[in-house]
Each structure stands twice: as structure tokens, then as C-alpha cells.
Design a protein around this motif. Sequence first.
Motif, mmCIF file in Angstrom:
data_model
loop_
_atom_site.group_PDB
_atom_site.id
_atom_site.type_symbol
_atom_site.label_atom_id
_atom_site.label_comp_id
_atom_site.label_asym_id
_atom_site.label_seq_id
_atom_site.Cartn_x
_atom_site.Cartn_y
_atom_site.Cartn_z
ATOM 1 N N TRP A 361 7.187 133.242 -13.332
ATOM 2 C CA TRP A 361 7.830 134.032 -14.340
ATOM 3 C C TRP A 361 7.545 132.939 -15.658
ATOM 4 O O TRP A 361 7.721 131.714 -15.530
ATOM 5 N N GLU A 364 10.831 133.613 -20.967
ATOM 6 C CA GLU A 364 11.457 134.579 -21.554
ATOM 7 C C GLU A 364 11.612 135.605 -20.545
ATOM 8 O O GLU A 364 12.268 136.592 -20.603
ATOM 9 N N ARG A 366 9.491 137.746 -19.567
ATOM 10 C CA ARG A 366 8.945 139.053 -19.856
ATOM 11 C C ARG A 366 7.559 139.370 -18.916
ATOM 12 O O ARG A 366 7.593 140.704 -18.798
ATOM 13 N N ARG A 367 6.992 138.176 -18.563
ATOM 14 C CA ARG A 367 5.922 138.455 -17.750
ATOM 15 C C ARG A 367 6.154 137.982 -16.257
ATOM 16 O O ARG A 367 6.602 136.716 -16.300
ATOM 17 N N ASP A 385 4.713 143.385 -16.410
ATOM 18 C CA ASP A 385 5.078 143.310 -17.842
ATOM 19 C C ASP A 385 6.609 143.780 -18.026
ATOM 20 O O ASP A 385 6.410 145.076 -17.926
ATOM 21 N N ARG A 386 7.640 143.493 -18.148
ATOM 22 C CA ARG A 386 8.861 143.844 -18.028
ATOM 23 C C ARG A 386 9.256 144.621 -19.316
ATOM 24 O O ARG A 386 10.102 145.442 -19.334
ATOM 25 N N SER A 387 8.608 144.095 -20.454
ATOM 26 C CA SER A 387 8.696 145.023 -21.557
ATOM 27 C C SER A 387 8.293 146.579 -21.641
ATOM 28 O O SER A 387 8.997 147.354 -22.129
#
Length: 670
Positions: A361, A364, A366-367, A385-387
Motif C-alpha cells: 500500500w 496514504e 489510498r491504493r 482504489d480506496r477513494s
Amino acid sequence: MKIERLGGDMRDLIVGAMALLCLNAGAEAQEQAPSIDDYAALSNMSSVSISPDGERIAFISGESREERVVVVFNIDGSGSNVIDAGDDQVIVEVGWVSNDHLVATYSDRRSVGAINQRADVFRRLIVDADGSDSWELSIYASIANINPADDDHFLVWMPVVSDRRGSRALGNDVSAELGLFGQSVDRERSRDRIFVGADGFNYLLNADLEPRARYRRDDAEFELWSRYNSDGWELVYSERLEREDFRFRVRQSVRWTGIMTGMAGLDATGRYGYFASRGEAGDRLAAYRFDFETRQIEGPIVSSDLADVSSFLRDWRTNSIIGVRWDEEREKTVYFDPVFQGLQSQLDELFPRSNVNITDWDLEMRRVVIYVSGGSTPGAYYLLDRSSNALSLLAREYPNVPDAAMAPVEIVHYQGRDGVDLFGYLTLPIGREAHDLPFVILPHGGPQARDYSDYDSWRQFLASRGYAVFQPQFRGSDGFGNDFVEMGHGQWGQAMQHDVSDAVAYLADQGTIDPDRTCIFGWSYGGYAALAGATLTPELYRCVIAGAPVSDILQMMEYSEGRLGGGAEVYWAEYIGNYIQNRDEVEAVSPINHVDAIRAPIMLIHGTDDLIVPVEQAELMAEAMSAAGKPYEFVRIEDGPHQSYRMTVQNRVELFTALERFLLEHNPPD
């Protein structure tokens, strides 16, 4: 969570850069089973990692050893590059040490030691992500962590010598002092000293990458020190360890046992330190933690009734322990961090039949890179992509082995003849009723090793040809507790072999297999087990395939004694028994001494560049069988190694081709 495929631009980018990846090939079911070439192929994508800033992904790919490359691509589609991994080297792993630099690990065969014998050695190169430059990291360096605050350096531990001029990195001298250095990403000899420890201590870094705990064994005393609530070091725990000696001739091995003999790392707060221990029972490893505030051991916090729990998971961003992963019959993962545990639970629901690993990961988070294997897939990498909560397929690991070709793997429990509880992995051919099946039993190598529930090309290949395949976890196998390992000591050709034979009897009694259509195939120790089956229980097997087998244990021990100074002879003496004093017992379980008992046709397969079990072991067996007039084949794999990870595609093709031909001739599935 939704699954998508990578966008067309990304797919075109990778394929255009490499002409090697087949991201979507094999996604649909095939009418025919995959070919030998499909099962023999190297991984299409492996060792996938994401840069700290989350902008680039690096991985290893290539259709052959000579064509293996490191691929680096920008996730936004703005560019990519391919780094040649070298024609005559085996690249095994790649990862990031900064946003622009990689560490690539290679396995080479070199002449080592004063006796100048060839051996497999590992070395690490620091590589610019654009492929423009590289240099070799010192063999004395151990990478401690990425330094998120300094993209020009990463952290390494190195032994040091100290004098009036201060401290410097160790050359060829020996020293017990350990130093923490900021290693430049650009030059091997450019490193800044951050910290030098005291004599004999190992150090643990906290979330700020500062040493806050240390431990050592001083004679038979284990000591744990801390700076959790203090600037100075304080002794917070100690215990007297028990010493276990095993002596063989002029050599000995020493093991120290106790509640705590080391520590894996700290949590993000620095309050807890995690370690694996067998506890007071002294059998299976479980996960424990030490509270540096109360100065008490807590746990076991994670344990298993079947297997050792010893693989701690780390968050590189804080250098902290966040969970554990272990294998019972199937893989298990428990995270202490609620974010990771929540994500793991979601993924387990999405892929209920497979092993799912959160492998990497960005800073951040985020990915996130996800790896899925076993169950319903031979292996695939995904990017989360957690966003947007989107899970995109990066690549299938073996694109020409589609999910529809995956034979189901079941867990089968049985008992040995002396009542010991055992289990193994039963792989069943697709489209056939699990009744009176043609059968191949596949004991693993080691023997202090084990099989797993993830994708196994050998068992899947055999199942694709119509055979039921069983992999017994016989006594002496690793990962199921110390007692289970020790149950295998001195049991070559005896209780360990009985566990293999008893699996055949159990599956026959259940009606799953046809005992008259049963063959045995193994590699390394498994090759020995195959020959032992042919000679000690000849009535069980219709045919025998022995890969890289030990046929003459005493001759094998002579080879081991002369190899690299004989460092392995104590291990073998403990596992096999005192083969000097008990020659008669060892000869009694050496297949080469029982050739007259053989009834089944035998195929010997051996690589000519095997450094672990020399090809002479197969040659000796072939000579003995020729003299006795017994039928056999001998397949020499030219330049073939012992370890599967070093095998070339051609090595694998030769192995699978020989397996298929021999089984079809002597044990046809229909």
C-alpha cells in the motif's frame, strides 16, 4: 466493493511497453485442459509493489528466465519502462526503497568459501526506477525500513566497529555491535550513521523510526530493555533460558528455549512488543505481546489448535506490527489494526474460496495491492482504489490456466496406524465422480516442510490429466508444532512412510480412489518417499516416479559432509538418526538396498545441476536396478536445479512431459 478491469489506456500501455503480458488471456473457460506449456509457464506477474507516493507499480515478468524483466509503470498512464533483469540471473523479488528507487533481489550460483564450491547466494541491487543505474547493496546490510521523510535515503542495519575515531560500517571483521544508517539511494558507500547500539543487542524501531526496545541473550539469560517512558534504557523483562544441545561427532547444534527468546516488532504506539512463543507447553508457536507499561506478557493473543502462528504482518509506514498470518489447513489472517481487518473481511467475502493477501500500500493507503491465489483461481493481482472503492484487475498470474480449469482442493483428515491425527490436500479432477479414481499420492520434500492451500501447478497439472492427487502432511512436516516435527526424527522409511501408506489405505477405504490404480510421485525427500514406497511397500503402487530422490542415505550423507564444510551434517544426523553408529538401521530404509523387492515400473527424474541432492543418487539407483533386471526410465534434465523456483520453463516442460507420458503408459486415467 466493485471489481473492474484496468482501463484500456493502462492495458495498452503495459502491453505496448513489454509485449510480454497477456492481461486478459485465459479469462474464459476452455473446452480442453490447459497444455503442458501452460502449466510450465513462469508467473506472468509476481512481486508486485507500489511506490510510497502511490503513483507507480513495479513487478517481475517475462516468458523465460532469459527474458525476465522488472516492469515499472505509472498508474495514471503517463509512462512506463522495462528494466532488463539479466540473462543468467534469477530475479526473485522487487520492492521500493524510495519513490524513485527499487531494491531487486537475485539468486546467483557462485563459488563460495575456501573450498570454492558452487552454492546459491542472494544479493540485492538498488536500481533507479527508470533503469538508468544500479549498484549492489552490501551483504552485511539488512534493510530496516523506507524513510518516508527522506526520499534520498532508506534505513539499514549494519554491524559496526568502534574506536576513538567513532563508528564505521563493518568490513570483514566480526563485531556484535549493530548500527542504524541512512543509506543513500545513489551510492553504496554513502551512508549516514544514525545510531550505534551496545554489544550483543538487537533493536526495534518505533513509529518515528527510533530505537525504543532492544533484546539479547547473554549466556543463558534473555534480556528485554526499553525506552518506552524514558530517555535511558531500562531492563523490563528477563528470564533464564533452557539450553538444548545436539552433538554429532565434532559438531553440535544449540537451541535456547523459553517464553521469550526474541521480538518481531512494536505496535504503532510503542507500548506493545509482539513475539512468537511456544509458551510453557513448548509445542506450537502462538502470538504474544509484551506491555512495556505494565511490564507483563499478554497472551496468547492469537493461537491455533493445529499450526504454528509465527508470521507477523508489518505496516511499513510506521514500522509497526499490525497482524499475523499463518496456515492451518488453509491460510488464516488476523489484523490488530481495525482498518486492515475491515478490508481483509471485505476481501474474504469477495473471494470466499481463495487465499487473499493485502500485499502492499502507499503512504496514504489510498491504493492497495491485493493478491488472490488458490481456491477458484491460480493467482491474480488487483489494485484497490480506496477513494472510489474500486478493485481493478492488474493481471492474472498464469493467464493460460483459466479459473474454470482449477480442480477443487479438499481437506481430508485421517489417522496414522498408531492413532496420530493427520491431514492432507485432496485435489479432484474436474467432471469426475469422486469414486474409484485413478490416483497419485504426492509427498512433499524437505522433509521439514509442508504443502499449502494456494495454487500448486504440480497437483493441478496431474488433476487436469484425470488423476486424484493427495498431499499428506506426514509427521516431521513443518508448521504444526515442535512435537510434530520431532515425531519425524529417526523415522525415514518408518513412521513417516507409514503416514503416506496410511493415506492411500484411508482414501481406498472411503471409496475415493482405486487402490489398483495408485502411483506415487515426489521430489527431493518426496522422491525418497517414492522409492521407499516402491521398495518397502511394493504392493501399494502400480507405478513410481522419483524426482531428485535420495536412494542411498549413507552415500547422501557422505556428500553432505563434504559440501560447504559439512555444515548440514548435524541437521541430518538429528533428523535421520546417528547414521555412523546405526548404519544397519539406515541401510534398512535405503531404497538402493531393496531393489529386489520392486514390482512397479519406476521413472527417475533428476537435474544434472542439482546442488542439494546430487544426480549421482539417481544414477546409483539406476545402476542397481539395471543389475537386478528391474524396469525403469531415467530422465536427465540437463542443467536442471533442485529448487522449483530456479527451474527454467524448459526444465518444467521436460518434467511435466515425462510425468504425463509415464502415467499414461503405466496408469492411464480411463
